[in-house]
Design a protein around this motif. Structure first.
Motif, PDB file in Angstrom:
ATOM      1  N   HIS A  91       0.847  -1.182   0.000  1.00 41.04           N
ATOM      2  CA  HIS A  91       0.000   0.000   0.000  1.00 41.04           C
ATOM      3  C   HIS A  91       0.887   1.238   0.000  1.00 41.04           C
ATOM      4  N   ASP A 109      -6.822   0.439  -2.928  1.00 41.51           N
ATOM      5  CA  ASP A 109      -6.220   0.481  -1.596  1.00 41.51           C
ATOM      6  C   ASP A 109      -7.118   1.223  -0.614  1.00 41.51           C
ATOM      7  N   LEU A 110      -7.729   2.276  -1.083  1.00 37.94           N
ATOM      8  CA  LEU A 110      -8.460   3.174  -0.191  1.00 37.94           C
ATOM      9  C   LEU A 110      -9.883   2.715   0.110  1.00 37.94           C
ATOM     10  N   ALA A 157     -10.388   0.508   3.091  1.00 36.01           N
ATOM     11  CA  ALA A 157     -10.074   1.215   4.335  1.00 36.01           C
ATOM     12  C   ALA A 157     -11.249   2.048   4.833  1.00 36.01           C
ATOM     13  N   LYS A 198     -13.027   1.211   8.111  1.00 32.96           N
ATOM     14  CA  LYS A 198     -12.427   1.640   9.385  1.00 32.96           C
ATOM     15  C   LYS A 198     -12.450   3.161   9.528  1.00 32.96           C
ATOM     16  N   ILE A 199     -12.300   3.864   8.421  1.00 31.53           N
ATOM     17  CA  ILE A 199     -12.307   5.327   8.455  1.00 31.53           C
ATOM     18  C   ILE A 199     -13.713   5.849   8.724  1.00 31.53           C
ATOM     19  N   TYR A 209     -10.569  12.460   8.100  1.00 33.59           N
ATOM     20  CA  TYR A 209      -9.452  11.576   8.454  1.00 33.59           C
ATOM     21  C   TYR A 209      -8.139  12.132   7.890  1.00 33.59           C
ATOM     22  N   LEU A 250      -3.148   6.294   6.527  1.00 35.32           N
ATOM     23  CA  LEU A 250      -3.423   4.864   6.407  1.00 35.32           C
ATOM     24  C   LEU A 250      -2.456   3.954   7.158  1.00 35.32           C
ATOM     25  N   ASP A 266      -2.340   3.536  10.229  1.00 39.28           N
ATOM     26  CA  ASP A 266      -3.109   2.915  11.305  1.00 39.28           C
ATOM     27  C   ASP A 266      -3.999   1.783  10.791  1.00 39.28           C
ATOM     28  N   ILE A 267      -4.128   1.677   9.488  1.00 32.51           N
ATOM     29  CA  ILE A 267      -4.972   0.647   8.871  1.00 32.51           C
ATOM     30  C   ILE A 267      -4.125  -0.427   8.188  1.00 32.51           C
ATOM     31  N   TYR A 268      -3.111   0.011   7.447  1.00 32.23           N
ATOM     32  CA  TYR A 268      -2.216  -0.907   6.734  1.00 32.23           C
ATOM     33  C   TYR A 268      -0.811  -0.796   7.333  1.00 32.23           C
ATOM     34  N   GLN A 293       1.988   0.456   5.032  1.00 31.43           N
ATOM     35  CA  GLN A 293       1.709   1.681   4.275  1.00 31.43           C
ATOM     36  C   GLN A 293       2.964   2.542   4.150  1.00 31.43           C
TER      37      GLN A 293
END
Length: 162
Positions: free
Chosen positions: A26, A50-51, A54, A57-58, A78, A128, A130-132, A135
């Protein structure tokens, strides 16, 4: 016959394995442009594939789709929480100026203003991460004919001196 089928299945799996391994990580690209007048523009660019995942979660209360205005609004909020600019004179206020929700690329643009004689720009980019966990965010900072490239992994702060 069963043995031939299993062998063909094993061969097929072995042939597909490199494709799974070859999936790129990512990443995102942000371009920060500082004009001589002090106008600042920020352009965040992401791959849609990719987005979009996400978004769950966002924007957990919205549909994970760019067709949902709540999801887009949550994404913009975000981005403003996870990315910031500052100078030696303080935080740079950035406002959303444009969004392009394309079929393969998502682009969110922001604008702001700094004093023209500012010498240092400090960038915080945790987009991102915090998600991937893998990243990578590349930030290109342009001022006049000079472009500096910064690479962010995780949530970090880096500075550019002009």
């Amino acid at each position: 016959m069963i043995r031939a089928f299993l062998s063909a299945g094993a061969i097929g799996a072995a042939l597909l394995a490199p494709a799974a391994i070859a999936h790129r990580g990512h990443d995102s690209l942000t371009v920060v442009t500082v004009a001589d007048t002090g106008e600042v523009s920020v352009s965040h660019r992401f791959e849609r594939h990719d987005l979009e995942p996400a978004l769950s979660k966002i924007a957990p209360q919205a549909q994970p789709s760019f067709d949902d205005p709540e999801a887009v609004a949550a994404l913009e909020a975000y981005l403003q929480r996870r990315f910031s600019l500052a100078t030696e004179r303080g935080q740079v206020a950035l406002k959303i100026t444009r969004r392009t929700l394309g079929a393969s690329e998502i682009r969110i643009e922001l604008g702001g203003r700094i004093k023209p004689k500012v010498k240092t720009l400090t960038i915080r980019s945790g987009l991102l991460s915090d998600i991937y966990p893998s990243q990578v965010n590349q930030v290109n900072v342009r001022r006049g004919a000079v472009t500096r490239t910064l690479r962010f992994e995780g949530s970090a702060t880096k500075s550019v001196t002009f």
